[in-house]
Design a protein around this motif. Structure first.
Motif, PDB file in Angstrom:
ATOM      1  N   THR A  14       0.826  -1.205   0.000  1.00 19.10           N
ATOM      2  CA  THR A  14       0.000   0.000   0.000  1.00 19.10           C
ATOM      3  C   THR A  14       0.863   1.258   0.000  1.00 19.10           C
ATOM      4  OG1 THR A  14      -0.039   0.202   2.408  1.00 19.10           O
ATOM      5  CG2 THR A  14      -1.718  -1.223   1.396  1.00 19.10           C
TER       6      THR A  14
ATOM      7  N   ASP B  70       0.525   3.425   2.276  1.00 25.04           N
ATOM      8  CA  ASP B  70       0.910   3.570   3.686  1.00 25.04           C
ATOM      9  C   ASP B  70       2.287   2.950   3.912  1.00 25.04           C
ATOM     10  OD1 ASP B  70      -1.321   4.912   4.538  1.00 25.04           O
ATOM     11  OD2 ASP B  70      -2.270   3.201   5.512  1.00 25.04           O
TER      12      ASP B  70
ATOM     13  N   THR C 297      -5.548  12.841   7.880  1.00 20.65           N
ATOM     14  CA  THR C 297      -6.805  12.153   7.567  1.00 20.65           C
ATOM     15  C   THR C 297      -7.993  13.101   7.747  1.00 20.65           C
ATOM     16  OG1 THR C 297      -7.200  11.390   9.833  1.00 20.65           O
ATOM     17  CG2 THR C 297      -5.764  10.033   8.454  1.00 20.65           C
TER      18      THR C 297
ATOM     19  N   LYS D   6     -13.079   2.806  17.862  1.00 19.90           N
ATOM     20  CA  LYS D   6     -13.978   2.373  16.780  1.00 19.90           C
ATOM     21  C   LYS D   6     -14.339   3.599  15.950  1.00 19.90           C
ATOM     22  CE  LYS D   6     -17.524   2.141  20.402  1.00 19.90           C
ATOM     23  NZ  LYS D   6     -18.460   1.229  21.076  1.00 19.90           N
ATOM     24  N   ASP D   7     -15.009   3.377  14.858  1.00 14.52           N
ATOM     25  CA  ASP D   7     -15.293   4.455  13.904  1.00 14.52           C
ATOM     26  C   ASP D   7     -16.132   5.559  14.554  1.00 14.52           C
ATOM     27  OD1 ASP D   7     -16.039   6.091  11.802  1.00 14.52           O
ATOM     28  OD2 ASP D   7     -16.369   4.433  10.404  1.00 14.52           O
TER      29      ASP D   7
ATOM     30  N   HIS E  35      -5.966  -4.393  15.891  1.00 19.02           N
ATOM     31  CA  HIS E  35      -6.346  -4.117  14.501  1.00 19.02           C
ATOM     32  C   HIS E  35      -6.960  -2.719  14.347  1.00 19.02           C
ATOM     33  CE1 HIS E  35      -5.376  -8.236  13.508  1.00 19.02           C
ATOM     34  NE2 HIS E  35      -6.170  -8.659  14.477  1.00 19.02           N
ATOM     35  N   ILE E  36      -6.379  -1.777  15.049  1.00 19.04           N
ATOM     36  CA  ILE E  36      -6.825  -0.391  14.921  1.00 19.04           C
ATOM     37  C   ILE E  36      -6.222   0.167  13.634  1.00 19.04           C
ATOM     38  CG2 ILE E  36      -6.682   1.919  15.927  1.00 19.04           C
ATOM     39  CD1 ILE E  36      -6.618   0.524  18.681  1.00 19.04           C
ATOM     40  N   LYS E  37      -7.098   0.622  12.747  1.00 12.66           N
ATOM     41  CA  LYS E  37      -6.657   0.976  11.405  1.00 12.66           C
ATOM     42  C   LYS E  37      -5.977   2.351  11.351  1.00 12.66           C
ATOM     43  CE  LYS E  37      -7.879  -2.858   9.545  1.00 12.66           C
ATOM     44  NZ  LYS E  37      -6.854  -3.804   9.098  1.00 12.66           N
TER      45      LYS E  37
ATOM     46  N   ASP F 122      -1.850   0.294   7.581  1.00 10.50           N
ATOM     47  CA  ASP F 122      -1.921  -1.163   7.472  1.00 10.50           C
ATOM     48  C   ASP F 122      -0.812  -1.803   8.318  1.00 10.50           C
ATOM     49  OD1 ASP F 122       0.457  -2.077   5.637  1.00 10.50           O
ATOM     50  OD2 ASP F 122      -0.400  -0.326   4.651  1.00 10.50           O
ATOM     51  N   ASP F 123      -0.985  -3.091   8.616  1.00  5.01           N
ATOM     52  CA  ASP F 123      -0.099  -3.779   9.555  1.00  5.01           C
ATOM     53  C   ASP F 123       1.363  -3.776   9.105  1.00  5.01           C
ATOM     54  OD1 ASP F 123      -2.309  -4.259  11.065  1.00  5.01           O
ATOM     55  OD2 ASP F 123      -2.371  -6.425  10.761  1.00  5.01           O
TER      56      ASP F 123
END
Length: 236
Positions: free
Chosen positions: A139, A141, A160, A168-169, A191-193, A196-197
């Motif tokens: 990506t 990122d 952003t 959460k969103d 897994h907090i966006k 990417d990992d």
């Protein structure tokens, strides 16, 4: 303020404005002024922009007609289009700019050469890094984190539409809680966006802090780099 070197990552969608696609020149002009405020303060700036306002590789390849590798190369070319637009906007604002691409296209930009990029930064030129890493399956990122590490940036800023990282969103959930500071491991495990990992793991390995902030707040980038961390989140 001590001299800093930073890499700022913008999404391609950020350039689209309310239309949701294409390039809004008013937003380009705004971003260029924000970058100019950093350069005027003596900060060396690298930029990576996504290509989602034009095409996303994953989306292009979702029905199997276009291979994922080809879709990703299409996405890389989209980032070059955005890079050319950003270069023009920054030059319009009075900045010196160089664009380097991970895929050779000499008529448009320089090929990515780390030493050359570093020299441009030392001469107070803004450097735009386009075409991702030059490889499919990665990506922008990850490309941003990679370039930040390569040029020796002290921090990567992900600009952003929200003022930081939430559990959460916040658009969907009114009880979303802002996380002002979290570790790389928290971001990966939960897994907090943030990014990417792969990019978070690369940042962790190189102890590169990731700052997430709202790009629409005028002066926010400079405030953050001057130490005002109230309008952002940091992963380190």
């Amino acid at each position: 303020m001590t001299k800093k070197r930073v890499l700022v990552k913008f999404s391609g969608e950020a350039l689209a404005g309310e239309a949701g696609h294409g390039i809004d020149t008013k937003i380009l002009k705004y971003i260029a002024q924000e970058i100019k405020s950093l350069v005027d303060a003596g900060i060396e700036v690298g930029i990576v922009i996504g290509g989602g306002n034009i095409i996303r590789g994953v989306t292009a390849a979702q029905d199997g007609i276009i291979k994922r590798t080809s879709g990703d190369y299409m996405g890389m070319l989209a980032t070059v289009i955005n890079g050319v637009a950003m270069q023009e906007a920054c030059e319009y604002a009075g900045l010196e700019v160089r664009m380097q691409t991970a895929i050779k296209m000499e008529q448009i930009a320089e090929p990515y050469i780390n030493r050359k990029a570093t020299r441009h930064l030392e001469k107070n030129r803004v450097v735009i890094f386009a075409a991702g890493t030059g490889n499919p399956f990665f990506t922008t990122d990850t490309a941003a984190t990679l370039r930040a590490v390569e040029i020796g940036a002290e921090v990567i800023i992900k600009a952003t539409k929200v003022d930081g990282v939430y559990d959460k969103d916040p658009v969907k959930y009114s009880d979303a809680v802002k996380l002002h500071e979290l570790t790389y491991d928290q971001a990966l495990q939960d897994h907090i966006k943030v990014m990417d990992d792969t990019s978070i793991a690369l940042a962790k390995d190189n102890k590169l802090p990731i700052i997430v902030c709202d790009m629409s707040v005028e002066g926010n980038l400079l405030d953050i780099l001057n130490g005002n961390m109230s309008k952002c989140s940091i992963v380190r």
